[in-house]
Design an enzyme around this catalytic site. Structure first.
Site, PDB file in Angstrom:
ATOM      1  CB  THR A  16      -0.947   0.016   1.208  1.00 24.68           C
ATOM      2  OG1 THR A  16      -0.199   0.168   2.427  1.00 24.68           O
ATOM      3  CG2 THR A  16      -1.760  -1.268   1.278  1.00 24.68           C
ATOM      4  CE1 TYR A 157       3.545   9.164  10.914  1.00 24.94           C
ATOM      5  CE2 TYR A 157       5.335   9.445  12.479  1.00 24.94           C
ATOM      6  CZ  TYR A 157       4.846   8.903  11.307  1.00 24.94           C
ATOM      7  OH  TYR A 157       5.653   8.105  10.534  1.00 24.94           O
TER       8      TYR A 157
END
Length: 267
Positions: A16, A157
């Site tokens: 991906t 994050y």
């Protein structure tokens, strides 16, 4: 048993976020190992462009398109429809955005979670059971040193990358006694294409050159780095590709760091 078997001939791999950066380098590496590689990006045009480049880089490689925005359930469904079964899944797609914690709204947390975490959850939920049925497979979550060394400048994050470690380890528990493995790879700062624009913008804001910004990355933000430079995508991809290979059959349920020594622990 071959001492160092990296042959993936006859296997299909989905990487991906593979139109550039670490994902692109991993796609090239897996193709060179004999895998048929499904290239993913948000749009068909970017995927086709990447495949054309990859065919130049790996002339004997076999590539196919699997476009879809993996930050959404519909995008994941589109990729699964294009590739119902794979032998290797590299959950690489991801985003990051430096932003002060107090200025990070709910929607930014949600987007970080949807792209970085739920993409891997949705795809692994589909592909992992099929790998177990066939008794062979590899799932790799591309996390970050930020999963351990949570960055103050982008806590959301770091949270998403730590979540990946938990999911990978939990999925690995489902593979007991099989020839399927689930692992995480933790890169450190890596000089991917997106860095060029981001670093230039941040350097300009700070009134310094790009080279000075890169230097300060390792003297101020990540001073514990032993590498003292950005890694190249291929340096990270080499570890990802190894973990995907038959040679890594006894490596399961672990988090493998290629962070340049930023995290000050030997394990």
């Amino acid at each position: 048993m071959t001492i160092f078997d990296t042959d993936l001939s006859g296997r299909t791999a989905l990487v991906t976020g593979s139109t550039r950066g670490i994902g692109y380098a991993s796609a090239a590496g897996l193709a060179s190992m004999g895998a048929r590689v499904l290239v993913n990006g948000r749009t068909a045009d970017t995927v086709d462009h990447a495949i054309n480049q990859l065919r130049v880089r790996v002339p004997d490689g076999e590539f196919a398109a699997a476009p879809g925005d993996l930050g959404t359930a519909a995008g994941c469904d589109a990729v699964i429809a294009a590739a119902p079964e794979v032998d290797v899944l590299v959950n690489n797609t991801g985003i990051y955005e430096p932003k002060p914690f107090a200025e990070t709204p709910d929607e930014d947390w949600q987007k970080m979670f949807d792209v970085n975490v739920m993409s891997g959850v949705r795809l692994s939920r589909h592909y992992l059971p099929k790998m177990l049925e066939r008794d062979w497979g590899r799932v790799v979550f591309v996390s970050s040193e930020s999963a351990i060394f949570i960055p103050a400048e982008m806590v959301h994050y770091g949270f998403s990358k730590a979540a990946q470690l938990a999911i990978a380890r939990g999925c690995a528990e489902l593979t007991k006694g099989s020839r399927v493995t689930v692992n995480s790879v933790l890169p450190g700062p890596t000089w991917v294409e997106a860095q060029v624009e981001r670093v230039a913008a941040r350097a300009e804001t700070m009134g310094i050159s790009v080279e000075e910004f890169k230097r300060r990355t390792f003297t101020e933000r990540r001073p514990s780095s032993l590498l003292q430079r950005y890694a190249e995508p291929e340096e990270v991809a080499s570890l990802i590709c190894y973990v995907c290979s038959p040679a890594a059959s006894a490596t399961n349920g672990t988090a493998l760091r290629c962070d340049g020594g930023i995290v000050k622990t030997p394990y």
